[in-house]
Design an enzyme around this catalytic site. Sequence first.
Site, PDB file in Angstrom:
ATOM      1  CE1 TYR A 146      -2.936  -2.891   0.286  1.00 41.84           C
ATOM      2  CE2 TYR A 146      -4.007  -2.294   2.335  1.00 41.84           C
ATOM      3  CZ  TYR A 146      -3.916  -3.150   1.368  1.00 41.84           C
ATOM      4  OH  TYR A 146      -4.789  -4.212   1.371  1.00 41.84           O
ATOM      5  CE  LYS A 195       1.166 -17.879  -1.914  1.00 46.25           C
ATOM      6  NZ  LYS A 195       0.421 -19.027  -1.569  1.00 46.25           N
ATOM      7  CG  ASP A 227      -2.028 -19.972   0.485  1.00 52.03           C
ATOM      8  OD1 ASP A 227      -1.251 -19.948   1.608  1.00 52.03           O
ATOM      9  OD2 ASP A 227      -1.828 -20.844  -0.489  1.00 52.03           O
ATOM     10  CG  ASP A 251      -6.811  -4.216   4.240  1.00 47.32           C
ATOM     11  OD1 ASP A 251      -7.805  -4.012   5.127  1.00 47.32           O
ATOM     12  OD2 ASP A 251      -6.970  -3.723   2.935  1.00 47.32           O
ATOM     13  CG  ASP A 255     -12.243  -6.348   6.933  1.00 48.97           C
ATOM     14  OD1 ASP A 255     -11.911  -5.696   7.977  1.00 48.97           O
ATOM     15  OD2 ASP A 255     -12.633  -5.548   5.951  1.00 48.97           O
TER      16      ASP A 255
END
Length: 361
Positions: A146, A195, A227, A251, A255
């Site tokens: 980001y 990852k 994942d 992020d 959620d």
Amino acid sequence: MEQKIALIPGDGIGPEIVREAKKILDKVCEKYGHSFTYTELLLGGASIDVHGVPLTDETIEEAKKADAVLMGSIGGDAKTSPWYQLEPSKRPEAGLLKLRKSLNLFANLRPAYLYQELKEACPLKEEIIGDGFDMVIVRELTGGLYFGERKTIEENGVKKAIDTLTYNEKEIERIARKAFEIAGKRRKKVTSVDKANVLDSSRLWRSVVEEVAKEYPQITLEHMLVDNCAMQLVKNPGQFDVILTENMFGDILSDEASMVTGSIGMLSSASLNETSFGLYEPSHGSAPDIAGENKANPIATILSAAMMLRYSLNLDQEADAVEKAVQTVLTQGYRTPDIMSEGCTCVGTREMGDKIAEAID
Ligand code: NAD
């Protein structure tokens, strides 16, 4: 203990829920012999109405002078509020982003806790919920994809967009240290999510986290691919204590974890910098649809205040007392309209605050 707390009521339901959180902090002071002094600051729409901008330099300076900041929420109805006629850099949300940046808040904490009393709101099956779950996601907030360089170019008539994911050792080290410290106050397990089978940034992440882990021998560290973590959150959420991860993974996972609890009015959050300073706020927005109606659930803000006691003011016993009081009131069957279920007693924002204050021992 004397502490300076900046309060940012904000917009919509913000003033109502912050008022209730302050009621709880006042009760904590009375019971435990502390003295908190409060400065009220304007942010978002409330600041636009007075100063024409969503955040002033004076507000930033005042926030920096405090030991911690407790916030409600900011923003209005994007379709009807005049604040959204302004250019994007003058809108309420721009003020919050600038404040977070000015305070150098690089660590975001989002707990996901399932109260047995609110199990019905959880979308998972009974056998998966088991004895419930209680985790904190520690997300790096100021680096990664980001904040990396980005551009869109055209090559031979074909548009191409490039985003860059960068982390340096120092950025990883400081967030890892926060996660281990938080785990030390909890069940002493850190799951670092990356990852590393694909990304260089994740391989660096993993090696730095392993180095930091050596300073915390009492904490168990495990690594998990992102994942797999997304699957495990809905397959066996009870396995997690502290999840440590980078900005974009955090992020998405935070959620997911909060949706698993099912109740938006219950979700607290904290953003911390390198000192003990932090900004504490509920995860939900300013709910303009119910503002001023005494219907808002103040619990997310009250639990954010409990996090402030724990992480910025180092008052663990007092934080425990607030969390226990919330539990007691739910067990007694009191509910605001958003979490109401059959057989319970529906109460307003103010009454919920009163009940929780009464239950603090
Ligand atoms: P929202 O979270 O404000 O509301 C979504 C739904 O949840 C609404 O139906 C609302 O009534 C309900 N709700 C939210 N909090 C509640 C509570 N404590 N008790 C009971 N019900 C509650 O999200 P939205 O409607 O998308 O956004 C409204 C405004 O809030 C927008 O201006 C948005 O930009 C802003 N916002 C601010 C923050 C923040 O301050 N950090 C975060 C998210 C959204």
